[in-house]
Design a protein around this motif. Sequence first.
Motif, mmCIF file in Angstrom:
data_model
loop_
_atom_site.group_PDB
_atom_site.id
_atom_site.type_symbol
_atom_site.label_atom_id
_atom_site.label_comp_id
_atom_site.label_asym_id
_atom_site.label_seq_id
_atom_site.Cartn_x
_atom_site.Cartn_y
_atom_site.Cartn_z
ATOM 1 N N LEU A 272 -32.676 -55.901 20.716
ATOM 2 C CA LEU A 272 -34.025 -56.333 21.083
ATOM 3 C C LEU A 272 -34.777 -56.845 19.855
ATOM 4 O O LEU A 272 -35.480 -57.854 19.920
ATOM 5 N N ALA A 273 -34.609 -56.138 18.738
ATOM 6 C CA ALA A 273 -35.286 -56.554 17.510
ATOM 7 C C ALA A 273 -34.771 -57.906 17.043
ATOM 8 O O ALA A 273 -35.548 -58.763 16.590
ATOM 9 N N ARG A 274 -33.464 -58.116 17.156
ATOM 10 C CA ARG A 274 -32.871 -59.382 16.732
ATOM 11 C C ARG A 274 -33.458 -60.551 17.539
ATOM 12 O O ARG A 274 -33.888 -61.556 16.982
ATOM 13 N N VAL A 275 -33.507 -60.391 18.859
ATOM 14 C CA VAL A 275 -34.048 -61.447 19.719
ATOM 15 C C VAL A 275 -35.542 -61.622 19.483
ATOM 16 O O VAL A 275 -36.051 -62.743 19.356
ATOM 17 N N GLY A 276 -36.247 -60.500 19.416
ATOM 18 C CA GLY A 276 -37.703 -60.567 19.244
ATOM 19 C C GLY A 276 -38.116 -61.211 17.941
ATOM 20 O O GLY A 276 -39.039 -62.028 17.898
ATOM 21 N N TRP A 277 -37.427 -60.855 16.843
ATOM 22 C CA TRP A 277 -37.789 -61.414 15.551
ATOM 23 C C TRP A 277 -37.405 -62.883 15.431
ATOM 24 O O TRP A 277 -38.181 -63.696 14.931
ATOM 25 N N LEU A 278 -36.210 -63.219 15.880
ATOM 26 C CA LEU A 278 -35.769 -64.613 15.746
ATOM 27 C C LEU A 278 -36.656 -65.559 16.548
ATOM 28 O O LEU A 278 -36.919 -66.686 16.122
ATOM 29 N N HIS A 279 -37.122 -65.099 17.699
ATOM 30 C CA HIS A 279 -37.964 -65.950 18.544
ATOM 31 C C HIS A 279 -39.449 -65.676 18.348
ATOM 32 O O HIS A 279 -40.278 -66.318 18.992
ATOM 33 N N GLN A 280 -39.761 -64.700 17.471
ATOM 34 C CA GLN A 280 -41.164 -64.342 17.214
ATOM 35 C C GLN A 280 -41.908 -64.094 18.517
ATOM 36 O O GLN A 280 -43.034 -64.560 18.738
ATOM 37 N N ASN A 316 -34.839 -63.127 7.858
ATOM 38 C CA ASN A 316 -34.823 -61.967 6.966
ATOM 39 C C ASN A 316 -35.220 -60.693 7.704
ATOM 40 O O ASN A 316 -34.708 -59.608 7.411
ATOM 41 N N GLY A 317 -36.144 -60.826 8.653
ATOM 42 C CA GLY A 317 -36.534 -59.667 9.448
ATOM 43 C C GLY A 317 -35.336 -59.040 10.128
ATOM 44 O O GLY A 317 -35.178 -57.812 10.154
ATOM 45 N N VAL A 318 -34.463 -59.878 10.673
ATOM 46 C CA VAL A 318 -33.244 -59.384 11.325
ATOM 47 C C VAL A 318 -32.312 -58.749 10.297
ATOM 48 O O VAL A 318 -31.737 -57.682 10.526
ATOM 49 N N ARG A 319 -32.155 -59.407 9.134
ATOM 50 C CA ARG A 319 -31.287 -58.860 8.087
ATOM 51 C C ARG A 319 -31.744 -57.465 7.664
ATOM 52 O O ARG A 319 -30.940 -56.550 7.482
ATOM 53 N N PHE A 320 -33.046 -57.322 7.480
ATOM 54 C CA PHE A 320 -33.577 -56.030 7.060
ATOM 55 C C PHE A 320 -33.268 -54.951 8.095
ATOM 56 O O PHE A 320 -32.802 -53.860 7.757
ATOM 57 N N LEU A 321 -33.563 -55.229 9.357
ATOM 58 C CA LEU A 321 -33.367 -54.234 10.403
ATOM 59 C C LEU A 321 -31.904 -53.819 10.509
ATOM 60 O O LEU A 321 -31.587 -52.652 10.739
ATOM 61 N N GLU A 322 -30.997 -54.773 10.349
ATOM 62 C CA GLU A 322 -29.571 -54.453 10.394
ATOM 63 C C GLU A 322 -29.172 -53.550 9.226
ATOM 64 O O GLU A 322 -28.391 -52.603 9.391
ATOM 65 N N GLU A 323 -29.708 -53.839 8.046
ATOM 66 C CA GLU A 323 -29.369 -53.031 6.874
ATOM 67 C C GLU A 323 -30.008 -51.646 6.946
ATOM 68 O O GLU A 323 -29.408 -50.649 6.551
#
Length: 398
Positions: A272-280, A316-323
Amino acid sequence: MDPLRHQLRRAGAAVHVEPRALDLLLHLVRHRDRVVTKNELLDQVWGNRFVSEAALTTGLRTARLAVGDTGSQQQMIRTVHRRGYQFVGPTTVLEVGPTAGTGRDPGAESSRPKPLTGAESQTIRFCNADDGTGIAYATSGSGPPLLKAANWMTHLDLEWSTPVWSHWLNGLARDRQLIRYDERGCGLSDWVAPSYTFDDWVDDLETVVDAVGLDRFPLLGVSQGGAVAVAYAVRRPERVSRLILAGAYARGRRVRAGSVAEVHAAALDLSLARVGWLHQDPGFLRVFASQFLPDGTPEEWQEFTAFQRQTTSPENGVRFLEEFARIDVSDIAHRVQCPTLIIHSRDDARVPAAQARELAALIPDSQLVLLNSRNHLLTAAEPAWDEFLFHLDEFLIE
């Protein structure tokens, strides 16, 4: 002291005092002919908000320091045992002729030097990590150093004007030199870097320490910055004198998932975070903000959302959340050698308090303080914020 401008000056220079501490000082000065009880101060300064005596103790310490006094000297503010407090310093009242119903000289404000704001008084510099990534760092305040490890959603410049962080900076820089920096990929640091791993974050902290020229210092880690602080304290035990972990955790959500349901929940949260951040997506970003500030107002959620959009790119938001989900310092935390304060919201909606208890069990010389809050990032209006500053101050002066 100028009550109308809500300003305090010493030897002609503005003294930066938190508004609540200045209100407390002003009330004592106005009623210097008598002892003011604790209950009166709590009622007059904090109003209808419920706060503990620890908040009053912190406010009094700040007020005393602002006028060059201490709890042991009591040359300006005297403690009357079991009764309250009284302002006993020499006082001269200056009457100013009224102008336009304000009681102020129209030329006085323009002729007096204005106090510097936090953003104006800080100094921002840059250094380079070993892989060439530019890291922005800032110093503000004066006194013994306190280094804050970077965490996500920071911006050295914009933090001073957002209610998400401004009270943190003012509180942490009070009677200290606060050193902080933006994570790679975030804020004023380079948004494009060769990699964004946990080890990179620890290396960047060390780069900033060397750039500032710090020898031995207390280190604060907030949220995932706590794990970075733990790893650095283990790597450089000779440099970290004390460790403060706020809203921190030893293991990211994916690592600590112990059941099938928790594994699925962690995966869903990241998807959900990945989709939400990438699409803002505005709906997702609002829910995301509410996880950090569940007791925040709609205006604070809106401010949080606007701020996070300014701190980094969606990628970068997605990268951070994954890490973040992969963080794990549980195998090295027992090697921390310095006294450690672990402070956490009891009902943290983003990072469960169980993570704080785990850190306390892992780190040998540690103490755990749980605050009555649901917020992952404490707000200025809640009593837990004053409690946080009280425990921080007590820990750093021991």
